[in-house]
Design an enzyme around this catalytic site. Structure first.
Site, PDB file in Angstrom:
ATOM      1  N   VAL A  46       0.841  -1.199   0.000  1.00 42.51           N
ATOM      2  CA  VAL A  46       0.000   0.000   0.000  1.00 42.51           C
ATOM      3  C   VAL A  46       0.881   1.256   0.000  1.00 42.51           C
ATOM      4  O   VAL A  46       0.579   2.242  -0.673  1.00 42.51           O
ATOM      5  CB  VAL A  46      -0.967   0.018   1.206  1.00 42.51           C
ATOM      6  N   CYS A  47       1.993   1.189   0.718  1.00 46.88           N
ATOM      7  CA  CYS A  47       2.869   2.356   0.883  1.00 46.88           C
ATOM      8  C   CYS A  47       3.289   2.999  -0.444  1.00 46.88           C
ATOM      9  O   CYS A  47       3.167   4.220  -0.590  1.00 46.88           O
ATOM     10  CB  CYS A  47       4.098   1.996   1.708  1.00 46.88           C
ATOM     11  N   PRO A  48       3.760   2.231  -1.439  1.00 43.47           N
ATOM     12  CA  PRO A  48       4.178   2.905  -2.672  1.00 43.47           C
ATOM     13  C   PRO A  48       3.032   3.584  -3.408  1.00 43.47           C
ATOM     14  O   PRO A  48       3.238   4.607  -4.065  1.00 43.47           O
ATOM     15  CB  PRO A  48       4.816   1.797  -3.506  1.00 43.47           C
ATOM     16  N   LEU A  51       2.643   6.950  -1.527  1.00 47.23           N
ATOM     17  CA  LEU A  51       3.775   7.846  -1.777  1.00 47.23           C
ATOM     18  C   LEU A  51       3.772   8.347  -3.222  1.00 47.23           C
ATOM     19  O   LEU A  51       4.124   9.500  -3.484  1.00 47.23           O
ATOM     20  CB  LEU A  51       5.080   7.155  -1.424  1.00 47.23           C
TER      21      LEU A  51
END
Length: 187
Positions: A46-48, A51
């Protein structure tokens, strides 16, 4: 416990930005609006997407006088490696803070106890270093840069217009409210 209205605590962190390693402290943040965008770890799922969403909207943040700092407990070296290997992360022009000691993450109260990872926390800090907004979501819930931008516009508006507040779903240019005895029970 909410940290809304509290002042940014001292920190010094190594970061990756624009192909270079830099040092960032709370003194670098003061004097402008800032977003601290915590995420659990580099090289995840999920993080990328979050970002990259911030990266795609970074120019808008900059036009509003807002600097973005993404933060995880990874090192600045890991941030560079991720930036160099991921097309999504390769778009990032904002500062990626490394926080392996957890100082910044603990300052904002988003360290997962016993895990050494940050929760998905978003904090908006005003030019005086006062935390004006915070949002913490569960592991699987990604955030939205456009909604964050809307909230920052509202925070900037009320900072510039004391005595006014922004109602639900307020968008720039829409009517605000001036709380008073005359409004009680009429909204």
């Amino acid at each position: 416990m909410s940290i809304i209205g509290t002042t940014l605590k001292p920190f010094t962190a190594q970061a990756y930005k624009a192909g270079k390693f830099i040092t960032v402290s709370e003194a670098d943040v003061l004097g402008k609006w800032a977003v601290f965008f915590f995420y659990p770890a580099d090289f995840t799922f999920v993080c990328p997407t979050e970002l990259e969403d911030l990266a795609d909207n970074y120019a808008t943040f900059q036009k509003m006088g807002v600097e973005v700092y993404s933060v995880s407990t990874d090192t600045h070296f890991s941030h560079k490696a991720w930036h160099d290997s991921s097309p999504a992360i390769g778009k990032i022009a904002y500062t990626m803070l490394g926080d392996p000691a957890g100082v910044v993450t603990n300052n904002f109260g988003v360290m997962r106890e016993g895990q050494g990872l940050a929760d998905r926390g978003t904090f908006v800090v005003d030019p005086d270093g006062v935390i004006q907004l915070m949002e913490i979501t569960s592991e699987g819930v990604g955030r939205n840069a456009m909604e964050l931008l809307r909230k920052i516009k509202a925070a900037q508006y009320i900072a510039a217009h004391p005595g006014e507040v922004c109602p639900a779903k307020w968008e720039e240019g829409e009517t605000t409210l001036a709380p008073s005895l005359d409004l009680v029970g009429k909204i």
